[in-house]
Design a protein around this motif. Structure first.
Motif, PDB file in Angstrom:
ATOM      1  N   TYR A 182      -6.069   0.224  -2.467  1.00 14.13           N
ATOM      2  CA  TYR A 182      -5.093   0.767  -3.411  1.00 14.13           C
ATOM      3  C   TYR A 182      -4.942  -0.237  -4.541  1.00 14.13           C
ATOM      4  O   TYR A 182      -4.860  -1.442  -4.314  1.00 14.13           O
ATOM      5  CB  TYR A 182      -3.737   0.980  -2.724  1.00 14.13           C
ATOM      6  CG  TYR A 182      -2.605   1.094  -3.707  1.00 14.13           C
ATOM      7  CD1 TYR A 182      -2.465   2.232  -4.492  1.00 14.13           C
ATOM      8  CD2 TYR A 182      -1.711   0.053  -3.890  1.00 14.13           C
ATOM      9  CE1 TYR A 182      -1.455   2.325  -5.428  1.00 14.13           C
ATOM     10  CE2 TYR A 182      -0.692   0.138  -4.820  1.00 14.13           C
ATOM     11  CZ  TYR A 182      -0.565   1.275  -5.589  1.00 14.13           C
ATOM     12  OH  TYR A 182       0.428   1.362  -6.514  1.00 14.13           O
ATOM     13  N   TYR A 229      -8.444   8.872  -5.154  1.00  9.92           N
ATOM     14  CA  TYR A 229      -7.312   9.426  -5.906  1.00  9.92           C
ATOM     15  C   TYR A 229      -7.080   8.585  -7.150  1.00  9.92           C
ATOM     16  O   TYR A 229      -7.147   7.365  -7.100  1.00  9.92           O
ATOM     17  CB  TYR A 229      -6.040   9.400  -5.040  1.00  9.92           C
ATOM     18  CG  TYR A 229      -4.781   9.707  -5.821  1.00  9.92           C
ATOM     19  CD1 TYR A 229      -4.392  11.015  -6.070  1.00  9.92           C
ATOM     20  CD2 TYR A 229      -3.986   8.676  -6.322  1.00  9.92           C
ATOM     21  CE1 TYR A 229      -3.246  11.300  -6.806  1.00  9.92           C
ATOM     22  CE2 TYR A 229      -2.841   8.944  -7.058  1.00  9.92           C
ATOM     23  CZ  TYR A 229      -2.475  10.256  -7.292  1.00  9.92           C
ATOM     24  OH  TYR A 229      -1.345  10.528  -8.021  1.00  9.92           O
ATOM     25  N   HIS A 282      -2.080   4.171 -10.630  1.00  4.41           N
ATOM     26  CA  HIS A 282      -2.294   4.117  -9.184  1.00  4.41           C
ATOM     27  C   HIS A 282      -3.677   4.690  -8.885  1.00  4.41           C
ATOM     28  O   HIS A 282      -4.019   5.768  -9.377  1.00  4.41           O
ATOM     29  CB  HIS A 282      -1.256   4.958  -8.438  1.00  4.41           C
ATOM     30  CG  HIS A 282       0.153   4.638  -8.831  1.00  4.41           C
ATOM     31  ND1 HIS A 282       0.846   3.586  -8.288  1.00  4.41           N
ATOM     32  CD2 HIS A 282       0.986   5.230  -9.720  1.00  4.41           C
ATOM     33  CE1 HIS A 282       2.060   3.543  -8.829  1.00  4.41           C
ATOM     34  NE2 HIS A 282       2.167   4.532  -9.695  1.00  4.41           N
ATOM     35  N   GLY A 295       4.438   5.583  -5.271  1.00  4.57           N
ATOM     36  CA  GLY A 295       4.449   5.547  -6.730  1.00  4.57           C
ATOM     37  C   GLY A 295       3.444   6.468  -7.368  1.00  4.57           C
ATOM     38  O   GLY A 295       3.422   6.629  -8.575  1.00  4.57           O
ATOM     39  N   CYS A 296       2.560   7.053  -6.537  1.00  4.80           N
ATOM     40  CA  CYS A 296       1.539   7.935  -7.087  1.00  4.80           C
ATOM     41  C   CYS A 296       2.150   9.192  -7.690  1.00  4.80           C
ATOM     42  O   CYS A 296       1.522   9.877  -8.471  1.00  4.80           O
ATOM     43  CB  CYS A 296       0.523   8.337  -6.019  1.00  4.80           C
ATOM     44  SG  CYS A 296      -0.494   6.960  -5.499  1.00  4.80           S
ATOM     45  N   LEU A 304       0.828  -1.200   0.000  1.00  4.75           N
ATOM     46  CA  LEU A 304       0.000   0.000   0.000  1.00  4.75           C
ATOM     47  C   LEU A 304       0.864   1.251   0.000  1.00  4.75           C
ATOM     48  O   LEU A 304       0.648   2.184  -0.763  1.00  4.75           O
ATOM     49  CB  LEU A 304      -0.916  -0.029   1.220  1.00  4.75           C
ATOM     50  CG  LEU A 304      -1.917   1.093   1.400  1.00  4.75           C
ATOM     51  CD1 LEU A 304      -2.867   1.141   0.220  1.00  4.75           C
ATOM     52  CD2 LEU A 304      -2.711   0.906   2.669  1.00  4.75           C
ATOM     53  N   SER A 360      -4.216   8.485 -10.408  1.00  8.23           N
ATOM     54  CA  SER A 360      -3.029   9.086 -10.997  1.00  8.23           C
ATOM     55  C   SER A 360      -3.330   9.464 -12.454  1.00  8.23           C
ATOM     56  O   SER A 360      -4.456   9.306 -12.934  1.00  8.23           O
ATOM     57  CB  SER A 360      -1.855   8.123 -10.910  1.00  8.23           C
ATOM     58  OG  SER A 360      -2.132   6.966 -11.657  1.00  8.23           O
ATOM     59  N   ARG A 361      -2.302   9.923 -13.113  1.00  4.43           N
ATOM     60  CA  ARG A 361      -2.428  10.362 -14.508  1.00  4.43           C
ATOM     61  C   ARG A 361      -3.133   9.294 -15.359  1.00  4.43           C
ATOM     62  O   ARG A 361      -2.850   8.116 -15.245  1.00  4.43           O
ATOM     63  CB  ARG A 361      -1.020  10.596 -15.029  1.00  4.43           C
ATOM     64  CG  ARG A 361      -0.925  10.987 -16.451  1.00  4.43           C
ATOM     65  CD  ARG A 361       0.526  11.095 -16.868  1.00  4.43           C
ATOM     66  NE  ARG A 361       1.207  12.196 -16.225  1.00  4.43           N
ATOM     67  CZ  ARG A 361       2.488  12.478 -16.438  1.00  4.43           C
ATOM     68  NH1 ARG A 361       3.215  11.743 -17.245  1.00  4.43           N
ATOM     69  NH2 ARG A 361       3.057  13.503 -15.818  1.00  4.43           N
ATOM     70  N   GLU A 368       3.868  11.454 -10.125  1.00  7.86           N
ATOM     71  CA  GLU A 368       3.983  11.294 -11.572  1.00  7.86           C
ATOM     72  C   GLU A 368       5.272  11.921 -12.075  1.00  7.86           C
ATOM     73  O   GLU A 368       5.690  12.966 -11.612  1.00  7.86           O
ATOM     74  CB  GLU A 368       2.803  11.991 -12.262  1.00  7.86           C
ATOM     75  CG  GLU A 368       1.463  11.486 -11.821  1.00  7.86           C
ATOM     76  CD  GLU A 368       1.144  10.120 -12.385  1.00  7.86           C
ATOM     77  OE1 GLU A 368       1.892   9.635 -13.244  1.00  7.86           O
ATOM     78  OE2 GLU A 368       0.145   9.538 -11.940  1.00  7.86           O
ATOM     79  N   GLY A 424       2.713   1.785  -3.198  1.00  3.83           N
ATOM     80  CA  GLY A 424       1.765   2.293  -4.185  1.00  3.83           C
ATOM     81  C   GLY A 424       1.566   3.769  -4.040  1.00  3.83           C
ATOM     82  O   GLY A 424       1.556   4.520  -5.011  1.00  3.83           O
ATOM     83  N   LEU A 425       1.431   4.224  -2.790  1.00 10.78           N
ATOM     84  CA  LEU A 425       1.222   5.645  -2.564  1.00 10.78           C
ATOM     85  C   LEU A 425       2.426   6.455  -3.021  1.00 10.78           C
ATOM     86  O   LEU A 425       2.304   7.503  -3.628  1.00 10.78           O
ATOM     87  CB  LEU A 425       0.950   5.902  -1.079  1.00 10.78           C
ATOM     88  CG  LEU A 425      -0.371   5.362  -0.554  1.00 10.78           C
ATOM     89  CD1 LEU A 425      -0.459   5.541   0.944  1.00 10.78           C
ATOM     90  CD2 LEU A 425      -1.530   6.040  -1.238  1.00 10.78           C
ATOM     91  N   VAL A 474      -6.428   5.092  -5.398  1.00 10.11           N
ATOM     92  CA  VAL A 474      -6.609   4.901  -3.956  1.00 10.11           C
ATOM     93  C   VAL A 474      -8.028   5.322  -3.586  1.00 10.11           C
ATOM     94  O   VAL A 474      -8.532   6.324  -4.077  1.00 10.11           O
ATOM     95  CB  VAL A 474      -5.605   5.780  -3.153  1.00 10.11           C
ATOM     96  CG1 VAL A 474      -5.817   5.590  -1.652  1.00 10.11           C
ATOM     97  CG2 VAL A 474      -4.174   5.445  -3.519  1.00 10.11           C
TER      98      VAL A 474
END
Lengths: 343, 646
Positions: free
Chosen positions: B530, B570, B549, A23-24, A17, B572-573, A26, A20-21, B551
């Motif tokens: 996630y 959330y 990603h 990796g958020c 988890l 991501s791109r 960009e 992953g965060l 969440v």
């Protein structure tokens, strides 16, 4: 032992988890703004980007900058390129030194701009498919100064003899058919249509060679084949109509006044002085099959876009020398289909 | 990075709050819940091999969402592809397209076989009891289109005598109201619900020139009716009859830059279902289901130069018999067969008919091992064979395995093959100069595998403390071949063919923590999930609109009488060109809700909730150039009347 196992598993899940965060975040992309004194600028339709070929170095830079939705045309005027984005109702002005957007011409919501042509360094015309009109644009302010009604479905445009020649494709969306193709002649001093000429089915592209205006009629993609019309801008009359025997895509004229026309089967060619086919649909230059956009440099080399519409990533820019040989192939980005050359 | 920091800070505050303040059952996803969709029979969610989630009746009732799409968009369980209020909203699971997610209502498929996907915007919530989401290929159980997984919507049952009325008032002209009523007697029960929702949806947004404009023609008006009668006076048998009607009339505003101020869309659905379930002996039961579903959709856009006026009608008739053998044993078998006939009458593809015949079977093989670190093993072999009148589908096998190591650890794994049926648009789009359907298309095929571990710790703290932790993580991989893609062929004519290859793989992690306080075991509930998704097309690039990603998290604090809920999503791109050259920026959206409820005369409860959606007024899009509303207030009033069963 059991506790260690439990904590290990719980820890691994939580770590997933957390990773992953983390990796958020960009990565920011950066543009490599490299352009040579002699360059080809390629519009990649599906990638919605601009690629730049430094002709001198033979280096291709793909996806150098983003363009808008459904890019339909690129023209170079002075030290700027103008990219017409049909889906965004605008024209991006690109500084060719930095290869970055330096301005934006707004043609208005629901206008559907298609092609641009320049009268001089003060004024340009933009055809607008959705409004059946051509916008006159003041290049110093980037504002539309007049909306000039033309025929149905305006697409290609060229300027000659202080007049703009607008291709009216006459596409009937409701019935999925084509009406009578025409060319509207706009007097630039009044910004009014002064004459309408009949041409073939589905005139899509126009370009100027001296006092001649060449109109490429594509046909109906079924039983009506394409035609090339040559208009004398002094009399505003059609001087020649040449049957192409196939469905053309794009065209450009070489320094030797030969019009090269891209088709699915290859490149065909017409001597525009004599109107004689040099390579007809039965014997095209097959190395360039599937081409769409084409442009010439002053040394007689042609730059031909071949888009991989299957989406396989095999989009290319081909280079043909003056002896009609394939001399270079560059990988382009998705949907490479329009090209302009500055040299 | 800024977004990441704000997310971490927000989650930290949520956890700190829980420590400082350290509801009856969780308002969120009830992981202990029963699930039907996994095996077609009632199973504990802990006793199935698939990765599944359940959205409970209570969560649905407390939500101010107007439709299924909006509700699912508030979680991160399903990725919603939303064109805006009143417009198409469809689902993606594990990187699938929306046509690769099978949506069911009470087990009946609602994917439109003409277009392929299911529009979640036109499924009302008023008659919904619960929603089950199963991730991963499920064609061995449900047939076509279950590549990414399934969403099974269960309608209300007259399981108690009660009556609810509710009304929502919100920003941008939102007005909605509804009521449902259930009466239960010994032999005959019934439930009835109705709802009406309308909104102007005239929210502000920014166009590409930085101008702030008001969204126009995004208004909608939706009405639904639902009734169900259950007769259980027969010995060991239950008969039920349900009917529903839905109607919506919405504007269709177009995308930024090409507005369609006068376009409109009308949807109508009528549904009639009969079920008969009989258990002649204790180890055997069977169920017969028959239904008729009629849908109507008309889209009118007078905007020049692309005016259109299209009407699409579907008439689906289906009959199914399902048997349940060796019930209550360790090796139960569910099998069945069904026949479906679908008539499409469309101005786009004219009159078309598709008939489907299917047989399926699934068995559970449960073995108690009772070793120190190996308690039970369950194996779930399944297959389904489908025959379509207009293309070849064939066999879809699947094997699932579930291992309970002990009371805490569970391992799960599944491997199977699934497929998506070519849509009727793909097959029969009329031939013109520029486009043509391809009647020789094959189905899209997928092979998928997943494996995961789950930890479940249950405690009974004396005062304040953690009463339950459940954490799970699953790795998944899904290879799709023969993907249907429209490309131009010779002469530039666009036609579909089986050329696309896609690989979806990733990791899903989810957690649920309950903290006990004031003798309420879940005074604080924290849910988080996630998903890491690596979804590659044949260029090796991330698929369009699939965030790498994502969440989702929710914190709920309080009792039944007074509660607070904060949730965030959330993403991501998300790229919107195949070459990943253009993208939608990452966004994080927070919703806050406060609710209170009071009892009157022991039979009535009245409640009020205030919800602040998109609290920080985030400008975001889920589909490029289709703006979504910024900050919204929604006030909900309700009354619940509950009586003892007669």
């Amino acid at each position: 032992m059991r506790s260690i196992f439990k904590f290990t598993v719980v820890g691994l899940i939580l770590a997933t988890l957390l990773l992953g965060l983390i990796g958020c975040g960009e990565e920011e992309s950066s543009n490599n703004n490299i352009t040579g004194s002699k360059s080809a600028y390629i519009i990649n339709g599906t990638a919605q980007t601009l690629s730049v070929l430094d002709i001198t170095k033979g280096e291709m830079k793909n996806d150098v900058m983003a363009v808008g939705k459904w890019p339909a045309d690129i023209k170079i005027f002075g030290d700027k390129a103008y990219v017409v984005n049909t889906g965004d109702n605008n024209v991006q002005i690109v500084d060719l030194v930095t290869v970055k957007q330096s301005g934006l011409i707004n043609t208005g919501d629901n206008t559907g701009p298609e092609r641009i042509a320049f009268l001089d360094d003060k004024k340009a015309y933009i055809t607008c498919l959705n409004t059946n009109s051509t916008k006159a644009v003041d290049l110093s302010s980037g504002k539309v100064t007049k909306d000039i009604p033309v025929g149905v479905g305006p697409m290609g445009i060229a300027v000659a003899n202080k007049k703009a020649y607008v291709c009216n494709s006459a596409y009937d969306f409701i019935n999925n058919s084509y009406g009578k193709g025409t060319v509207s002649v706009i007097d630039s001093s009044k910004d009014e249509v002064i004459k309408t000429l009949d041409v073939g089915t589905n005139p899509l592209e126009a370009l100027t060679v001296g006092s001649k205006v060449l109109i490429l009629c594509v046909g109906n993609y079924a039983d009506v084949m394409g035609k090339l019309y040559i208009i004398d801008s002094s009399s505003d009359a059609v001087s020649k109509a040449i049957d192409l025997g196939t469905t053309p895509s794009g065209f450009a004229v070489s320094p030797k006044n030969v019009a090269y026309i891209t088709t699915f089967g290859g490149l065909i060619a017409v001597d525009i002085n004599s109107g004689v086919m040099i390579h007809d649909a039965s014997s095209p230059l097959k190395d360039f099959a599937g081409g769409s956009g084409i442009a010439f440099s002053s040394d007689g080399n042609a730059y031909i876009c071949v888009a991989d519409w299957q989406g396989g990533g095999n989009d290319k820019l081909l280079v043909m020398d003056a002896s009609e040989k394939l001399v270079a192939t560059y990988k382009a980005s998705g949907g490479a289909s329009i090209v302009a050359v500055k040299d | 990075m800024k977004k990441l920091m704000s997310l971490l800070i927000y989650m930290s505050i949520s956890f700190m709050l829980s420590a400082i303040i350290s509801a009856e059952e969780s308002d969120l996803i009830k992981l202990d819940d029963i699930i039907i969709s996994a095996t077609r029979t009632q199973s504990s969610i802990d006793k199935v091999s698939v990765s599944s989630s359940v959205i409970s009746e209570k969560q649905i009732f407390n939500s101010s969402a107007n439709d299924i799409g909006e509700l699912l968009g508030e979680t991160n369980i399903v990725q919603i592809l939303d064109y805006g209020p009143g417009s198409l909203a469809s689902a993606s699971l594990r990187g699938s397209t929306s046509s690769q997610v099978l949506v069911l209502i009470d087990g009946k498929r609602i994917n439109d076989s003409r277009a392929g996907d299911a529009n979640l915007d036109i499924i009302p919530l008023a008659n919904v009891k619960r929603i089950e989401i199963i991730k991963g290929g499920q064609s061995a159980i449900y047939g076509a289109d279950a590549i990414g997984g399934i969403i099974n919507i269960t309608t209300k049952q007259p399981d108690r005598t009660n009556a609810n009325v509710w009304s929502n008032i919100g920003s941008y002209g939102l007005r909605s109201y509804g009521l449902d009523f259930s009466e239960r007697t010994k032999y005959l029960s019934g439930t009835f619900s109705l709802s009406n929702t309308s909104s102007e949806s005239d929210f502000p947004f920014q166009n590409k020139f930085g101008e702030v404009l008001t969204r126009k023609n995004a208004n909608y008006d939706k009405r639904s009716l639902f009734a169900k009668i259950v007769i259980d006076s027969f010995k060991s048998a239950i008969f039920d009859l349900s009917a529903s009607h839905y109607y919506s009339d919405s504007g269709s505003p177009g995308y930024i830059g090409y507005y369609t101020p006068d376009a409109s869309k009308k949807d109508k659905t009528n549904d009639l279902t009969i079920n008969f379930e009989h258990e002649p002996i204790s180890i055997f039961s069977y169920k017969i289901t028959a239904y008729n579903r009629k849908t109507f959709m008309r889209y009118i856009d007078p905007t020049y130069p692309y005016p259109s006026d299209d009407t699409h009608k579907n008439n689906i008739k289906s009959a199914e018999i399902q048997t349940y053998l060796l019930k209550n044993s360790k090796i139960p078998i569910v099998s069945g067969m069904l026949f479906t006939s679908e008539d499409v009458n469309s101005t786009a593809i004219e009159n078309r008919n598709r008939q489907t015949f299917s047989i399926y079977a699934q068995q559970e093989l449960n073995k108690n091992v009772d070793l120190k670190y190996l308690k039970t093993i369950s194996i779930f072999p399944a297959f389904r064979w489908d025959h379509y009148s207009d293309f070849s589908a064939g066999l879809s096998p699947k094997l699932g395995i579930l291992i309970h190591l002990d009371d805490v650890f569970t391992l799960r794994s599944n491997i199977g093959k699934s497929y998506r049926a070519p849509s009727m648009n793909d097959l029969y789009w009329p031939s013109s100069a520029m486009t043509a359907g391809n009647p020789d298309l094959k189905p899209e095929r997928s092979t998928d595998i997943d494996a995961g571990v789950q930890v479940h710790i249950q405690r009974s703290p004396k005062n304040i403390g953690i009463s339950m932790i459940r954490l799970g993580t699953t790795y998944f991989k899904n290879n799709i071949t023969d993907g249907i893609q429209w490309t131009p062929g010779q002469g530039g004519k666009w036609t579909p063919s089986n050329v696309a290859k896609i690989e979806n793989r990733g990791v899903e992690t989810e957690g649920h923590i309950q903290i006990s306080a004031f003798n309420i075991p879940n005074f604080i509930s924290i849910d988080g999930n996630y998903t890491f998704l690596n979804s590659k097309n044949n260029l090796g690039k991330q698929l369009m609109y699939r965030p790498k990603h994502s969440v989702g998290h929710t914190v709920r604090i309080g009792s039944e009488n007074l509660w607070f809920k904060a949730s965030g999503v959330y993403q991501s791109r998300r790229y919107y060109t195949k070459e990943n050259t253009k993208w939608l920026d990452p966004f994080m959206k927070y919703d806050f809700q406060v609710g209170m409820e009071r009892s009157l005369w022991n039979v009535t409860k009245i409640g009020l909730s205030i919800e602040l959606k998109n609290a920080f007024d985030k400008q975001y899009q889920l589909i490029s150039d289709y703006p979504l509303p910024g900050r919204e207030w929604i006030f909900k009033f309700y009354s619940k009347l509950a009586m003892e069963d007669r």
